[in-house]
Write an enzyme that holds these catalytic residues in place. Structure first.
Site, short mmCIF file in Angstrom:
data_model
loop_
_atom_site.label_atom_id
_atom_site.label_comp_id
_atom_site.label_asym_id
_atom_site.label_seq_id
_atom_site.Cartn_x
_atom_site.Cartn_y
_atom_site.Cartn_z
N SER A 187 0.88 -5.32 -0.17
CA SER A 187 2.21 -4.77 -0.66
C SER A 187 2.57 -5.01 -2.14
O SER A 187 1.89 -4.88 -2.98
CB SER A 187 3.34 -5.18 0.34
N GLU A 290 2.60 5.27 5.97
CA GLU A 290 3.45 4.45 5.24
C GLU A 290 3.97 5.06 4.01
O GLU A 290 3.54 5.87 3.67
CB GLU A 290 3.01 3.00 5.07
N HIS A 320 2.85 -0.79 7.84
CA HIS A 320 2.54 -1.34 6.57
C HIS A 320 2.24 -2.73 6.69
O HIS A 320 2.72 -3.33 7.39
CB HIS A 320 3.94 -1.22 5.87
#
Length: 360
Positions: A187, A290, A320
């Site tokens: 991320s 996502e 995610h």
């Protein structure tokens, strides 16, 4: 008075035009592609429950209290798991070594955790770093970089850069050059990972042997289609960031510049917007449900067009960064098997496919 606001509006529009000349990257969008595996496993329902708990942990709170509750809850994600590694804290640079039994500590992984640059820690991501140490036969250094809003965005970037320089020459037992070095992150940490590769190249340092970006943020301009199209199908990012779809993009760019003190067009914050040639082999994972799906797609397509080896694997229906739910989620196990196979390909000298979208 009206004339004053009209002049101010003209100045603002002009400044937006000159500061944010956002290149249209829609030509990089992949419209049709296969996904790995079938529908989500039954265990995925457990994961959705954990995601809801994460949201409930800060419900009713505001400001810093909400953020601190989120951080505290994230740090419990690996509680109760049977982890094989030794976790050894480090003060300078701040972080922890994660060392699975019998690994070669000359082989090293720099792991950069996610959490929207404002949450997460080495502790919250121990399920991931423990597994990385085992599959890479390496000591993992999970950097505890400084978070926003207490610190500036660039403070965290500098911490990652410092950690990279350090583990080139230092292992868990002291000064010793690395024989193999991998950078990985998820991320926000995936963004730092990809940005770090460009900085290493620019500085002329020894480049990483490979990189893994799990569901990375690659473009803070938020112009990729999935940033809006996947709000309803993303149970983690949708509730947290879906409201941004109602805000005009120029406003988001100005707010990003004010909060990050870095332009959303800068390759430091948006690696997609940088020079992607001459990079090491990169593996990217993403979920088709996502919001960051097209961040991964666009980065892979652009890097491939500039001659860098990138492998993009996309799972269907996953939350995610589903990797953090290993070993309870079968798809997380599959993802780490895929990462291990990728690293073996790199080390064997076999050509890494530039964009790989095959069924598992």
């Amino acid at each position: 008075m009206l004339w004053f606001f009209l002049v101010l509006l003209v100045i603002l529009v002009a400044a937006t035009y000159f500061l944010f000349r956002v290149e249209d990257l829609s030509h990089l969008d992949i419209q049709h592609q296969p996904f790995r595996g079938g529908p989500p496993s039954e265990e995925h329902r457990y994961v959705i429950g954990r995601i809801r708990e994460l949201g409930q942990s800060s419900r009713g709170l505001r400001g810093k209290a909400r953020l601190y509750a989120l951080r505290q809850h994230m740090d419990t994600l690996s509680d109760g798991l049977s982890l094989e590694s030794e976790f050894r804290p480090v003060t300078h640079p701040r972080g922890e070594w994660v060392i699975a039994p019998g690994v070669d500590t000359r082989r090293r992984v720099l792991y950069i955790h996610g959490g929207a640059w404002a949450a997460g820690s080495p502790k919250s991501h121990r399920a991931i770093t423990d597994r990385f140490s085992r599959i890479a036969n390496a000591a993992v250094f999970a950097v505890d970089y400084r978070l926003m809003p207490e610190h500036r965005y660039m403070d965290g970037v500098r911490d990652c850069r410092k950690a990279y320089r350090w583990i080139l020459e230092h292992g868990p037992d002291g000064e010793e050059p690395a024989s193999c070095l991998i950078i990985a992150g998820d991320s926000a940490g995936g963004s730092h990972t990809l940005g770090l590769l460009g900085w290493i190249k620019h500085k002329g340092l020894r480049q990483a042997d490979a990189a893994i970006a799990i569901c990375p943020s690659t473009d803070l301009t938020l112009t990729a289609p999935s940033n809006r199209a996947n709000i309803q199908t993303d149970p983690l990012l949708g509730p947290a960031f879906g409201g941004l779809s109602k805000v005009p993009l120029p406003v988001i760019w100005w707010v990003t510049l004010a909060a990050f003190r870095v332009s959303p067009l800068s390759p430091i914050a948006s690696p997609l917007r940088g020079d992607l040639h001459d990079l090491p082999p990169i593996l990217i994972h993403a979920s088709d449900s996502e919001m960051l799906l097209d961040n991964a797609r666009r980065y892979a397509a652009k890097a491939q067009s500039e001659g860098s080896p990138v492998t993009l694997h996309t799972w269907s229906g996953m939350v995610h960064v589903w990797h953090i739910f290993v070993p309870n989620l079968p798809e997380a196990e599959e993802a780490f098997e895929d990462i291990q196979a990728f690293l073996q390909e790199v080390e064997s000298g076999q050509p890494v496919q530039e964009v790989h979208l095959a069924q598992s």
